[in-house]
Design an enzyme around this catalytic site. Structure first.
Site, PDB file in Angstrom:
ATOM      1  N   LYS A   1     -34.815  34.427 -45.748  1.00 44.13           N
ATOM      2  CA  LYS A   1     -35.453  33.491 -45.629  1.00 44.13           C
ATOM      3  C   LYS A   1     -36.134  33.116 -47.001  1.00 44.13           C
ATOM      4  O   LYS A   1     -36.173  31.554 -46.766  1.00 44.13           O
ATOM      5  CB  LYS A   1     -36.120  32.682 -44.230  1.00 44.13           C
TER       6      LYS A   1
ATOM      7  N   TYR B   1     -35.159  40.070 -42.992  1.00 45.52           N
ATOM      8  CA  TYR B   1     -34.896  38.331 -43.028  1.00 45.52           C
ATOM      9  C   TYR B   1     -35.644  37.642 -43.638  1.00 45.52           C
ATOM     10  O   TYR B   1     -35.082  36.519 -44.124  1.00 45.52           O
ATOM     11  CB  TYR B   1     -34.883  38.336 -41.292  1.00 45.52           C
TER      12      TYR B   1
HETATM   13  P1  NDP Z   1     -31.184  31.312 -31.510  1.00 46.97           P
HETATM   14  O1  NDP Z   1     -30.451  32.688 -31.548  1.00 46.97           O
HETATM   15  O2  NDP Z   1     -30.972  31.182 -30.011  1.00 46.97           O
HETATM   16  O3  NDP Z   1     -29.228  30.927 -32.262  1.00 46.97           O
HETATM   17  C1  NDP Z   1     -28.892  31.656 -33.049  1.00 46.97           C
HETATM   18  C2  NDP Z   1     -27.930  29.818 -33.537  1.00 46.97           C
HETATM   19  O4  NDP Z   1     -26.896  30.721 -34.584  1.00 46.97           O
HETATM   20  C3  NDP Z   1     -26.400  30.361 -32.602  1.00 46.97           C
HETATM   21  O5  NDP Z   1     -26.163  29.049 -31.929  1.00 46.97           O
HETATM   22  C4  NDP Z   1     -25.208  31.096 -33.038  1.00 46.97           C
HETATM   23  O6  NDP Z   1     -24.267  30.600 -32.850  1.00 46.97           O
HETATM   24  C5  NDP Z   1     -25.552  30.731 -34.150  1.00 46.97           C
HETATM   25  N1  NDP Z   1     -25.088  31.585 -35.942  1.00 46.97           N
HETATM   26  C6  NDP Z   1     -25.090  33.374 -35.720  1.00 46.97           C
HETATM   27  N2  NDP Z   1     -24.808  33.819 -36.645  1.00 46.97           N
HETATM   28  C7  NDP Z   1     -23.337  33.108 -36.485  1.00 46.97           C
HETATM   29  C8  NDP Z   1     -22.802  32.774 -38.329  1.00 46.97           C
HETATM   30  N3  NDP Z   1     -22.583  34.135 -38.846  1.00 46.97           N
HETATM   31  N4  NDP Z   1     -21.485  31.914 -38.143  1.00 46.97           N
HETATM   32  C9  NDP Z   1     -22.231  30.975 -36.828  1.00 46.97           C
HETATM   33  N5  NDP Z   1     -22.866  30.174 -36.296  1.00 46.97           N
HETATM   34  C10 NDP Z   1     -24.470  31.905 -36.339  1.00 46.97           C
HETATM   35  O7  NDP Z   1     -31.696  31.233 -32.714  1.00 46.97           O
HETATM   36  P2  NDP Z   1     -33.108  30.214 -32.695  1.00 46.97           P
HETATM   37  O8  NDP Z   1     -32.388  28.496 -32.476  1.00 46.97           O
HETATM   38  O9  NDP Z   1     -34.430  30.859 -32.599  1.00 46.97           O
HETATM   39  O10 NDP Z   1     -33.184  29.928 -34.608  1.00 46.97           O
HETATM   40  C11 NDP Z   1     -32.520  28.603 -34.998  1.00 46.97           C
HETATM   41  C12 NDP Z   1     -33.114  28.932 -36.414  1.00 46.97           C
HETATM   42  O11 NDP Z   1     -34.102  28.961 -36.383  1.00 46.97           O
HETATM   43  C13 NDP Z   1     -32.151  30.500 -37.335  1.00 46.97           C
HETATM   44  O12 NDP Z   1     -31.959  30.031 -38.960  1.00 46.97           O
HETATM   45  C14 NDP Z   1     -33.658  31.605 -37.169  1.00 46.97           C
HETATM   46  O13 NDP Z   1     -33.696  31.934 -38.746  1.00 46.97           O
HETATM   47  C15 NDP Z   1     -34.459  30.011 -37.629  1.00 46.97           C
HETATM   48  N6  NDP Z   1     -36.010  30.101 -36.962  1.00 46.97           N
HETATM   49  C16 NDP Z   1     -36.122  30.346 -35.612  1.00 46.97           C
HETATM   50  C17 NDP Z   1     -37.588  30.461 -35.188  1.00 46.97           C
HETATM   51  C18 NDP Z   1     -37.554  31.243 -33.991  1.00 46.97           C
HETATM   52  O14 NDP Z   1     -39.126  30.788 -34.308  1.00 46.97           O
HETATM   53  N7  NDP Z   1     -36.734  30.574 -32.923  1.00 46.97           N
HETATM   54  C19 NDP Z   1     -38.227  31.275 -36.052  1.00 46.97           C
HETATM   55  C20 NDP Z   1     -37.947  30.293 -37.854  1.00 46.97           C
HETATM   56  C21 NDP Z   1     -37.155  30.253 -38.010  1.00 46.97           C
HETATM   57  P3  NDP Z   1     -23.610  31.432 -30.715  1.00 46.97           P
HETATM   58  O15 NDP Z   1     -24.488  32.001 -30.674  1.00 46.97           O
HETATM   59  O16 NDP Z   1     -21.951  30.909 -31.144  1.00 46.97           O
HETATM   60  O17 NDP Z   1     -22.638  32.793 -31.833  1.00 46.97           O
END
Ligand code: NDP
Length: 247
Positions: A159, A155
């Site tokens: 990132k 990860y």
């Molecule tokens: P969630 O797990 O809640 O949501 C992830 C989202 O990504 C879902 O909508 C999922 O869609 C989508 N997704 C995953 N794989 C794919 C793919 N191959 N193609 C299209 N869509 C995809 O994650 P968060 O909301 O927590 O995170 C969002 C972003 O923020 C990420 O990039 C994460 O790394 C980053 N982030 C989050 C942090 C946190 O503390 N939560 C901290 C730092 C960064 P579906 O449900 O339809 O599969």
């Protein structure tokens, strides 16, 4: 605050993984600012369609880790809504484990989704944005991409890669009127982080000067700002939105 502050009227935006967690908050925020939003999802069709209806946009399925699917996503979004002026690369996954136990699959899945997915969508929007001499791309990175975290080599690599990519693309597209920035959230309560053990959450809390975990809406406002004309002189930036965790 002026009523026109950070407005996105007449803009068309796409948010990858835009149906839940941080992505859903961003989709709602961009729509509230006046943008027409395409909510991309991979597997959560019902949630995505309900959100698209709520915000007056559309939902499109695509796995952004697949080059052809990501390219088609951008083409389909533009056919339905018109030229894209905002791309938010939010789709992301974790497959946490220590290096000695990490499988090729766990490594590749994370790199393919988080890093390659962003490359695929950026490549697909770049030519159009350059031609129109306007556009804003916001890539979701993480404090983990800056400071690292045991158990997250895959990860963190994805990132950190996003940060280098963002700065390079900002240099490449800046003279064509296209801005590219990254947002680095700290610990935000979503399904991604709900799986962490309580001790890990407590440790994050202890290290966060604002003494609370983040909410997806804490990220949405900064993303909206970076997409707006108020950020017209901001590019290649990594905007830490983490309660002070990563400073
Ligand atoms: P969630 O797990 O809640 O949501 C992830 C989202 O990504 C879902 O909508 C999922 O869609 C989508 N997704 C995953 N794989 C794919 C793919 N191959 N193609 C299209 N869509 C995809 O994650 P968060 O909301 O927590 O995170 C969002 C972003 O923020 C990420 O990039 C994460 O790394 C980053 N982030 C989050 C942090 C946190 O503390 N939560 C901290 C730092 C960064 P579906 O449900 O339809 O599969």
């Amino acid at each position: 605050m002026s009523e026109s502050f950070c407005r996105l009227d007449r803009r068309v935006a796409i948010v990858t993984g835009g149906a839940r967690g941080i992505g859903a908050a961003v989709s709602r925020e961009l729509a509230a600012a006046g943008a027409t939003v395409c909510v991309n999802y991979r597997s959560g069709r019902e949630t995505a369609e309900a959100l698209a209806e709520e915000v007056g946009g559309i939902a499109l399925q695509a796995d952004v880790s697949e080059p052809a699917a990501a390219a088609k996503l951008i083409t389909d979004a533009e056919e339905s809504l018109g030229p894209l002026s905002i791309l938010v690369n939010n789709a992301g996954i974790t497959r946490d484990t220590l290096i000695a136990r990490m499988s090729d699959e766990e490594w590749n899945e994370v790199i393919n989704t988080n890093l390659n997915g962003m490359f695929h969508t950026c490549r697909a929007v770049a030519r159009g944005m350059m031609k129109r001499r306007s556009g804003s791309i916001v890539n979701l990175t993480s404090v983990v991409g800056i400071h690292g975290n045991a158990g997250q080599t895959n990860y963190a690599a994805s990132k950190a890669g996003i940060i280098g990519f963002t700065k390079s693309l900002a240099r490449e597209l800046g003279s064509r009127g296209v801005r590219v920035n990254a947002v680095a959230p700290g610990y935000i309560s979503t399904e991604l982080t709900d799986v962490l053990p309580d001790e890990a959450k407590d440790a994050v809390l202890q290290s966060t000067p604002l003494a609370r975990l983040g909410d997806p809406s804490d990220i949405a406002g900064p993303v909206r700002f970076l997409c707006s004309d108020e950020a017209r002189f901001v590019t290649g930036d990594v905007f830490l939105v983490d309660g002070g965790l990563g400073m």
